[in-house]
Design a protein around this motif. Structure first.
Motif, mmCIF file in Angstrom:
data_model
loop_
_atom_site.group_PDB
_atom_site.id
_atom_site.type_symbol
_atom_site.label_atom_id
_atom_site.label_comp_id
_atom_site.label_asym_id
_atom_site.label_seq_id
_atom_site.Cartn_x
_atom_site.Cartn_y
_atom_site.Cartn_z
ATOM 1 N N THR A 1 14.688 -2.085 -3.995
ATOM 2 C CA THR A 1 13.718 -2.857 -4.762
ATOM 3 C C THR A 1 14.441 -4.006 -5.454
ATOM 4 O OG1 THR A 1 12.349 -0.893 -5.145
ATOM 5 C CG2 THR A 1 11.982 -2.784 -6.584
ATOM 6 N N TYR B 1 7.606 -5.234 -6.553
ATOM 7 C CA TYR B 1 6.854 -5.425 -5.315
ATOM 8 C C TYR B 1 7.704 -5.941 -4.160
ATOM 9 C CZ TYR B 1 6.700 -10.291 -6.939
ATOM 10 O OH TYR B 1 7.035 -11.536 -7.391
ATOM 11 N N ARG C 1 10.246 -4.959 -1.962
ATOM 12 C CA ARG C 1 10.980 -3.785 -1.482
ATOM 13 C C ARG C 1 11.454 -4.024 -0.054
ATOM 14 N NH1 ARG C 1 6.831 1.047 -2.441
ATOM 15 N NH2 ARG C 1 5.345 -0.569 -1.738
ATOM 16 N N SER D 1 0.808 -1.222 0.000
ATOM 17 C CA SER D 1 0.000 0.000 0.000
ATOM 18 C C SER D 1 0.841 1.272 0.000
ATOM 19 C CB SER D 1 -0.937 0.013 1.211
ATOM 20 O OG SER D 1 -0.195 -0.023 2.427
ATOM 21 N N VAL D 2 2.136 1.167 0.317
ATOM 22 C CA VAL D 2 3.017 2.346 0.320
ATOM 23 C C VAL D 2 3.401 2.698 -1.109
ATOM 24 C CG1 VAL D 2 5.278 3.244 1.015
ATOM 25 C CG2 VAL D 2 3.911 1.878 2.620
ATOM 26 N N LYS D 3 3.113 3.940 -1.512
ATOM 27 C CA LYS D 3 3.454 4.404 -2.857
ATOM 28 C C LYS D 3 4.941 4.737 -2.940
ATOM 29 C CE LYS D 3 -1.112 6.329 -3.900
ATOM 30 N NZ LYS D 3 -1.787 5.783 -2.714
ATOM 31 N N LYS D 4 5.465 4.665 -4.135
ATOM 32 C CA LYS D 4 6.886 4.939 -4.369
ATOM 33 C C LYS D 4 7.290 6.303 -3.823
ATOM 34 C CE LYS D 4 10.770 3.502 -6.346
ATOM 35 N NZ LYS D 4 11.459 2.268 -5.891
ATOM 36 N N GLU D 5 6.429 7.295 -4.054
ATOM 37 C CA GLU D 5 6.767 8.655 -3.622
ATOM 38 C C GLU D 5 6.719 8.822 -2.097
ATOM 39 O OE1 GLU D 5 2.470 8.705 -5.252
ATOM 40 O OE2 GLU D 5 4.406 7.770 -5.732
ATOM 41 N N GLU D 6 6.186 7.845 -1.400
ATOM 42 C CA GLU D 6 6.123 7.914 0.061
ATOM 43 C C GLU D 6 7.334 7.277 0.732
ATOM 44 O OE1 GLU D 6 1.372 7.648 1.026
ATOM 45 O OE2 GLU D 6 2.373 5.787 0.408
ATOM 46 N N GLU D 7 8.112 6.540 -0.024
ATOM 47 C CA GLU D 7 9.203 5.760 0.568
ATOM 48 C C GLU D 7 10.191 6.608 1.365
ATOM 49 O OE1 GLU D 7 9.486 2.156 -2.761
ATOM 50 O OE2 GLU D 7 11.106 3.637 -2.571
#
Length: 222
Positions: A205, A214, A216, A189-195
Motif C-alpha cells: 500500500t 487506495y 495498492r 472492491s477488494v477488502k483488506k482482509e481478502e488481500e
C-alpha cells in the motif's frame, strides 16, 4: 441504430468479406476478437497499418484473438490490394485475416466508424481508423478512433489486449504504461482482509498525503 458503446453486444450482421459472406456472431463465436477499419485500399498509411497487423498476426493468435478488418471498398479491391500489403510487409503465405467490404457504409454506420471529415470521390463518407476489441461474450471491451492522417500503434493494441484479458479474470487493474510482467493495482472492491487469499505474492500500500490506502500494488497475478 446508435454507435456501439462499451459493453454493447456486436450486432449479428451478415457481412461480405474478401473471402465470402459471414455472420458476425459465427465469426466471433466465443473468442476474443479485434475489428479494425481503415479509410481506403491503395492508400499509404492504410498499407503500412494492415501490413503491420499482418506481421503481428502470430501475436494475436498467441492471445487467441481473431482479427478482421473493414473498409468501404469492394471485395475485389481488397484482394488486389492485399498483394501490395504483403509485399510492403515482406509477408509470405496466406493473408492472415479477412477484410469486410462495406460499400454501403451500413456496417460502419452501425458501429460508429464513419469519419465526417473524409469523403470518397463520389461524396460518400469514409471509415475512420477505428479499433474495436470484443470479448468472448461478444461485447465491446475497448474502442479507439483515429483520424485518417494518423496511423495506429499495433504494439499498443497488443498491450491493451494483454490488460483486458488479465483484468477480465483477476481482481486487478493495470496502471499507466503497464506492460506484461509489471506490477498491477488491486481494484478498490477488494477488502483488506481478502488481500492475502487473492494475492499470495503480497500487496504494497503506497503512502499518499490523504492517508487513504487506495494505491495498492501487487505483482502480476498468474
Amino acid at each position: 441504430m446508435p454507435p456501439l458503446n462499451l459493453g454493447d453486444e456486436m450486432p449479428n450482421m451478415t457481412v461480405v468479406t474478401n473471402e465470402g459472406t459471414i455472420k458476425m456472431h459465427d465469426f466471433l463465436a466465443d473468442s476474443w476478437a479485434i475489428l479494425f477499419s481503415h479509410p481506403r485500399d491503395y492508400t499509404p498509411v492504410c498499407t503500412t497499418e494492415l501490413g503491420r497487423a499482418c506481421t503481428l498476426a502470430p501475436e494475436f493468435a498467441k492471445r487467441k484473438v481473431k482479427m478482421i478488418a473493414l473498409s468501404c471498398d469492394d471485395a475485389d479491391s481488397h484482394n488486389g490490394w492485399i498483394k501490395d500489403v504483403q509485399s510492403h510487409a515482406n509477408h509470405k503465405g496466406d493473408f492472415p485475416y479477412q477484410i469486410i467490404a462495406d460499400e454501403s457504409r451500413e456496417v460502419a454506420k452501425k458501429l460508429g466508424m464513419i469519419d465526417p471529415d473524409e469523403s470518397a470521390a463520389a461524396g460518400m463518407p469514409l471509415t475512420c481508423r477505428a479499433v474495436m476489441i470484443f470479448g468472448p461474450d461478444k461485447r465491446l471491451k475497448l474502442s479507439m478512433l483515429y483520424p485518417a492522417t494518423t496511423g495506429r500503434n499495433f504494439t499498443e493494441i497488443l498491450r491493451v489486449i494483454d490488460s483486458l484479458q488479465l483484468t477480465a479474470t483477476k481482481k486487478v487493474a493495470t496502471p499507466v504504461d503497464w506492460t506484461v510482467g509489471s506490477k498491477c493495482m488491486v481494484v478498490p472492491s477488494v477488502k483488506k482482509e481478502e488481500e492475502a487469499g487473492l494475492f499470495p505474492k503480497g500487496v504494497e500500500t503506497l503512502d499518499v498525503p490523504s492517508g487513504k490506502g487506495y494505491l495498492r500494488m501487487t505483482p502480476q497475478p498468474e
